[in-house]
Motif scaffolding. Structure first.
Motif, PDB file in Angstrom:
ATOM      1  N   GLU A 158       0.903  -1.152   0.013  1.00 31.54           N
ATOM      2  CA  GLU A 158       0.120   0.071   0.012  1.00 31.54           C
ATOM      3  C   GLU A 158       0.824   1.316   0.060  1.00 31.54           C
ATOM      4  OE1 GLU A 158      -2.558  -0.007   3.498  1.00 31.54           O
ATOM      5  OE2 GLU A 158      -0.921  -0.165   4.712  1.00 31.54           O
ATOM      6  N   LEU A 159       2.040   1.142   0.601  1.00 36.59           N
ATOM      7  CA  LEU A 159       3.032   2.396   0.424  1.00 36.59           C
ATOM      8  C   LEU A 159       3.674   2.310  -0.844  1.00 36.59           C
ATOM      9  CD1 LEU A 159       4.738   2.771   4.002  1.00 36.59           C
ATOM     10  CD2 LEU A 159       2.973   4.509   2.940  1.00 36.59           C
ATOM     11  N   GLN A 160       4.063   1.244  -1.477  1.00 37.30           N
ATOM     12  CA  GLN A 160       4.500   1.138  -2.699  1.00 37.30           C
ATOM     13  C   GLN A 160       3.642   1.686  -3.796  1.00 37.30           C
ATOM     14  OE1 GLN A 160       5.634  -2.984  -3.425  1.00 37.30           O
ATOM     15  NE2 GLN A 160       6.606  -3.216  -1.408  1.00 37.30           N
ATOM     16  N   GLU A 161       2.376   1.921  -3.426  1.00 34.73           N
ATOM     17  CA  GLU A 161       1.371   2.184  -4.502  1.00 34.73           C
ATOM     18  C   GLU A 161       1.073   3.951  -4.153  1.00 34.73           C
ATOM     19  OE1 GLU A 161      -1.888  -0.475  -4.022  1.00 34.73           O
ATOM     20  OE2 GLU A 161      -0.816  -2.180  -4.805  1.00 34.73           O
ATOM     21  N   ASN A 162       1.529   4.249  -3.182  1.00 30.04           N
ATOM     22  CA  ASN A 162       1.465   5.662  -2.729  1.00 30.04           C
ATOM     23  C   ASN A 162       2.639   6.234  -2.170  1.00 30.04           C
ATOM     24  OD1 ASN A 162      -1.896   6.311  -2.438  1.00 30.04           O
ATOM     25  ND2 ASN A 162      -1.375   3.973  -1.865  1.00 30.04           N
ATOM     26  N   LEU A 163       3.619   6.347  -3.303  1.00 27.41           N
ATOM     27  CA  LEU A 163       5.007   6.857  -2.887  1.00 27.41           C
ATOM     28  C   LEU A 163       4.881   8.253  -2.398  1.00 27.41           C
ATOM     29  CD1 LEU A 163       7.198   5.096  -5.484  1.00 27.41           C
ATOM     30  CD2 LEU A 163       6.762   4.758  -3.137  1.00 27.41           C
ATOM     31  N   SER A 164       4.076   9.072  -2.870  1.00 23.96           N
ATOM     32  CA  SER A 164       3.960  10.465  -2.504  1.00 23.96           C
ATOM     33  C   SER A 164       3.765  10.542  -0.831  1.00 23.96           C
ATOM     34  CB  SER A 164       2.888  11.316  -3.015  1.00 23.96           C
ATOM     35  OG  SER A 164       1.717  10.791  -2.783  1.00 23.96           O
ATOM     36  N   ALA A 165       2.894   9.645  -0.363  1.00 27.42           N
ATOM     37  CA  ALA A 165       2.642   9.509   0.987  1.00 27.42           C
ATOM     38  C   ALA A 165       3.920   8.954   1.952  1.00 27.42           C
ATOM     39  CB  ALA A 165       1.530   8.576   1.383  1.00 27.42           C
ATOM     40  N   ALA A 166       4.504   8.185   1.233  1.00 22.88           N
ATOM     41  CA  ALA A 166       5.988   7.553   1.731  1.00 22.88           C
ATOM     42  C   ALA A 166       6.942   8.894   1.945  1.00 22.88           C
ATOM     43  CB  ALA A 166       6.421   6.406   1.034  1.00 22.88           C
ATOM     44  N   ALA A 167       6.962   9.444   0.764  1.00 24.41           N
ATOM     45  CA  ALA A 167       7.648  10.707   0.632  1.00 24.41           C
ATOM     46  C   ALA A 167       7.452  11.759   1.886  1.00 24.41           C
ATOM     47  CB  ALA A 167       7.871  11.149  -0.475  1.00 24.41           C
ATOM     48  N   HIS A 168       6.004  11.824   2.153  1.00 22.12           N
ATOM     49  CA  HIS A 168       5.728  12.865   3.075  1.00 22.12           C
ATOM     50  C   HIS A 168       6.081  12.299   4.397  1.00 22.12           C
ATOM     51  CE1 HIS A 168       3.150  15.840   5.087  1.00 22.12           C
ATOM     52  NE2 HIS A 168       2.551  14.430   5.782  1.00 22.12           N
ATOM     53  N   LEU A 169       6.134  11.222   4.748  1.00 19.31           N
ATOM     54  CA  LEU A 169       6.286  10.623   6.185  1.00 19.31           C
ATOM     55  C   LEU A 169       8.044  10.915   6.217  1.00 19.31           C
ATOM     56  CD1 LEU A 169       4.528   7.158   6.059  1.00 19.31           C
ATOM     57  CD2 LEU A 169       3.888   9.471   7.067  1.00 19.31           C
ATOM     58  N   ILE A 170       8.688  10.887   5.205  1.00 15.93           N
ATOM     59  CA  ILE A 170      10.061  11.081   5.396  1.00 15.93           C
ATOM     60  C   ILE A 170      10.479  12.623   5.654  1.00 15.93           C
ATOM     61  CG2 ILE A 170      12.560  11.526   4.199  1.00 15.93           C
ATOM     62  CD1 ILE A 170      11.666   8.526   2.925  1.00 15.93           C
ATOM     63  N   HIS A 171       9.597  13.508   4.683  1.00 14.18           N
ATOM     64  CA  HIS A 171       9.731  14.866   4.741  1.00 14.18           C
ATOM     65  C   HIS A 171       9.466  15.395   6.083  1.00 14.18           C
ATOM     66  CE1 HIS A 171       9.254  15.341   0.208  1.00 14.18           C
ATOM     67  NE2 HIS A 171      10.317  15.223   0.473  1.00 14.18           N
ATOM     68  N   GLY A 172       8.036  15.005   6.610  1.00  8.05           N
ATOM     69  CA  GLY A 172       7.887  15.205   8.174  1.00  8.05           C
ATOM     70  C   GLY A 172       8.436  14.988   9.234  1.00  8.05           C
ATOM     71  N   SER A 173       9.388  14.185   9.035  1.00  9.09           N
ATOM     72  CA  SER A 173      10.249  13.350  10.167  1.00  9.09           C
ATOM     73  C   SER A 173      11.517  14.531  10.292  1.00  9.09           C
ATOM     74  CB  SER A 173      10.593  12.057   9.969  1.00  9.09           C
ATOM     75  OG  SER A 173      11.880  11.740  10.836  1.00  9.09           O
ATOM     76  N   THR A 174      11.920  14.438  11.863  1.00  2.90           N
ATOM     77  CA  THR A 174      12.962  15.229  12.061  1.00  2.90           C
ATOM     78  C   THR A 174      14.270  14.422  12.235  1.00  2.90           C
ATOM     79  OG1 THR A 174      12.979  14.825  14.706  1.00  2.90           O
ATOM     80  CG2 THR A 174      11.833  16.900  13.622  1.00  2.90           C
ATOM     81  N   GLU A 175      13.970  13.143  11.824  1.00  2.00           N
ATOM     82  CA  GLU A 175      15.181  12.018  11.939  1.00  2.00           C
ATOM     83  C   GLU A 175      15.668  12.037  13.339  1.00  2.00           C
ATOM     84  OE1 GLU A 175      15.358   9.961   9.558  1.00  2.00           O
ATOM     85  OE2 GLU A 175      14.520  11.514   7.854  1.00  2.00           O
ATOM     86  N   GLY A 176      14.886  12.364  14.173  1.00  2.00           N
ATOM     87  CA  GLY A 176      15.296  12.528  15.654  1.00  2.00           C
ATOM     88  C   GLY A 176      16.062  13.482  16.041  1.00  2.00           C
ATOM     89  N   ARG A 177      16.408  14.414  15.187  1.00  2.00           N
ATOM     90  CA  ARG A 177      17.329  15.664  15.664  1.00  2.00           C
ATOM     91  C   ARG A 177      16.595  16.489  16.645  1.00  2.00           C
ATOM     92  NH1 ARG A 177      19.227  19.116  13.145  1.00  2.00           N
ATOM     93  NH2 ARG A 177      17.953  19.638  11.416  1.00  2.00           N
ATOM     94  N   PHE A 178      15.319  17.070  16.596  1.00  2.00           N
ATOM     95  CA  PHE A 178      14.946  18.048  17.207  1.00  2.00           C
ATOM     96  C   PHE A 178      13.310  17.624  17.411  1.00  2.00           C
ATOM     97  CE2 PHE A 178      14.614  19.284  13.006  1.00  2.00           C
ATOM     98  CZ  PHE A 178      13.152  19.748  12.567  1.00  2.00           C
TER      99      PHE A 178
END
Length: 425
Positions: free
Chosen positions: A341-361
């Motif tokens: 379901e994420l492979q079929e909605n890669l913009s959603a997956a991209a958004h999850l990456i964009h919206g993360s702070t990678e634990g920095r802040f």
């Protein structure tokens, strides 16, 4: 391929009458005001782009010339269709205009594709898929004398600097173009793209334009916006053309106008999201995207979001955000690998990456409509909006530093805040 208008500068203020004159000049360089026009402006989520006024001015010029068709196709991409109230607020009352809704999954015209070899090259070998080039079929089959894309050139998290060909290829594009370009930008790394024009995603858009889109003869009307010393929104630049160079010229001014270069990282940042524009984290996370290059490790980003009601503008994307949350690049890429379901909605997956702070802040959302449980379930912290407003009143704060620690941003969608060292001259 040409630039018809390139007017502006860091200290320029372009008045309404000057905008009208510049649009008139450009149309006559193109052979006169056409009878049948399709305008493709942004939606209410780009309220401050001045695209609403530019669309009204084009309408007035067309009406004076006794035109027969003035169609408007808002470039909503994956956003929700505009309401009647939003249409009036954005564009005003245009009685003879006909509005059309873009559906990113249906009603599309397929040109061809950007080949996988090209994607592999621009991604540095990280991705190996082709990208179908599809746009709303009205652009191809609408029998218009002229198609005009209207929008703002501004730093952007997916492509580096927004507008130009993006307004058409993404704003009126199909599901795979949107999904795969967003995912390309996320995998390539937002910090490598933000504020730059020579990016992996921009190269894909330029390829699609050169090989497919150019035949439509679309003219791009692009604004560069700023806020003056009195707090008034002003246009610094207006660029009109049909080629990549016109966009590049506008982007250079946007870098000078819309980017704030800081000498030290921000330890506490407070961002306000205008409820007229921001009702989802899909949009509201611009507060994260546009500040993350300036945020200090272990710093705090407080986002007050009175209009926030959902996570995704699209129902399926909203569901995926709620399910997977903002938990960083490795976790998201692993989820993509394991879940169709994420492979079929890669913009959603991209958004999850964009919206993360990678634990920095730390990110704290202060909301009225989304609950504590909902906010915390996707990986953020929550605060009651009344308590935050009591402590930090947007009406008394000024943009920039308010003391040694607190940095305030009233409109995160209108700029990029970054450390100077990340953009060496």
């Amino acid at each position: 391929m040409a630039t018809y208008i390139a007017h502006g500068g860091k200290d320029t203020t372009i008045t309404t009458e000057q905008k009208r004159a510049l649009l008139h000049e450009a149309l006559f360089k193109l052979g006169g005001i056409p009878k049948r026009i399709l305008v493709v402006p942004p939606d209410i989520t780009r309220l401050h782009s001045n695209a609403g006024e530019l669309t009204r001015l084009l309408y007035e010029l067309w009406e004076t010339a006794n035109g027969t068709t003035f169609d408007i196709l808002p470039a909503i991409g994956t956003h929700s269709p505009m309401t009647e109230v939003q249409i009036t607020e954005m564009y005003g009352t245009l009685p003879k205009a006909q509005y059309h809704i873009h559906h990113w999954r249906t009603g599309l015209y397929h040109f061809g594709e950007v080949p996988s070899e090209f994607i592999r090259e621009v991604s540095g070998g990280k991705l190996n898929y082709s990208i179908p080039v599809t746009v709303n079929k009205r652009l191809v089959e609408g029998n218009y004398d002229l198609i005009i894309s209207v929008g703002q050139v501004i730093p952007h998290e997916v492509v580096g600097i927004a507008n130009g060909f993006k307004n058409i290829l993404v704003g009126t594009g199909g599901v795979e173009m949107i999904n795969k370009t967003h995912f390309l930008g996320a995998v390539d790394g937002m910090e490598r793209l933000m504020g730059r024009t020579d990016t992996s995603v921009r190269r894909v858009l330029n390829y699609a334009h050169t090989h497919f889109l150019k035949q439509l003869g679309i003219v791009y009307v692009m604004s560069v916006m700023d806020v003056d010393i009195n707090g008034n929104r002003v246009m610094r630049g207006l660029y009109i053309g049909d080629d990549a160079q016109t966009f590049e010229d506008a982007a250079e001014l946007s870098r000078r106008v819309n980017m704030t270069f800081l000498d030290k990282p921000l330890s506490k940042t407070f961002v306000y999201l205008d409820p007229k524009e921001f009702k989802s984290t899909w949009l509201g996370n611009k507060a994260i995207y546009r500040t993350r290059m300036a945020m200090k490790d272990k710093g705090e980003l407080i986002i007050i979001a009175p209009g926030l009601r959902e996570f995704g503008e699209d129902a399926e994307i909203d569901r995926l955000i709620r399910k997977y949350g903002y938990h960083g690049t490795p976790t998201t890429l692993n989820s993509v690998e394991e879940n169709a379901e994420l492979q079929e909605n890669l913009s959603a997956a991209a958004h999850l990456i964009h919206g993360s702070t990678e634990g920095r802040f730390k990110v704290v959302y202060a909301t009225e409509h989304l609950s504590k449980e909902e906010i915390e379930s996707v990986g953020y912290e929550w605060a009651p909006i009344d308590a935050i407003l009591t402590k930090y009143n947007p009406e008394t704060l000024v943009d920039g530093y308010n003391d040694d620690d607190l940095f305030y941003i009233s409109e995160p969608g209108q700029g990029l805040w970054t450390l100077r060292e990340q953009f060496p001259e």
